[in-house]
Design a protein around this motif. Structure first.
Motif: not given
Length: 109
Positions: A23, A26-29, A32, A36, A77
């Protein structure tokens, strides 16, 4: 002794660090984040990640926001807080020290 259990415990020990690193910047849900981790061969299931994300949020290391999705329901997110960024910076230092110590101990002489 079960090697798979030991390997799972080793992965669990670094999972929070990995999530915060994913994170970073970069924002992620959640899906995602899971993808990763799976791409990196970190075997993690949804039942593990959601409680961990909640725990990190409750600790003040993460925030989240809801965003509409064009391919389904809204997505949550996650983003690092200022505290989360400072915590990650400390973990980076600790990881470097730990990795160096483990390498010293485990390297063949």
């Amino acid at each position: 002794m079960n090697i798979e259990n030991t390997k799972a415990q080793m992965r669990k020990g670094v999972l929070e660090y990995c999530i915060l690193s994913i994170l970073n910047g970069e924002d992620k849900y959640a899906n995602e984040i899971l993808a990763t981790l799976k791409d990196a061969k970190m075997l993690v299931v949804e039942g593990t990640i959601y409680p961990l994300l909640t725990r990190l949020k409750n600790a003040g290391l993460l925030n989240y926001r809801w965003e509409e999705s064009t391919s389904g329901p809204p997505r949550k997110y996650y983003t690092l807080t200022e505290t989360g960024m400072l915590f990650l910076k400390e973990l980076n230092t600790t990881w470097d020290e730990l990795r160096n110590a483990v390498n010293l101990v485990t390297t063949d002489k």
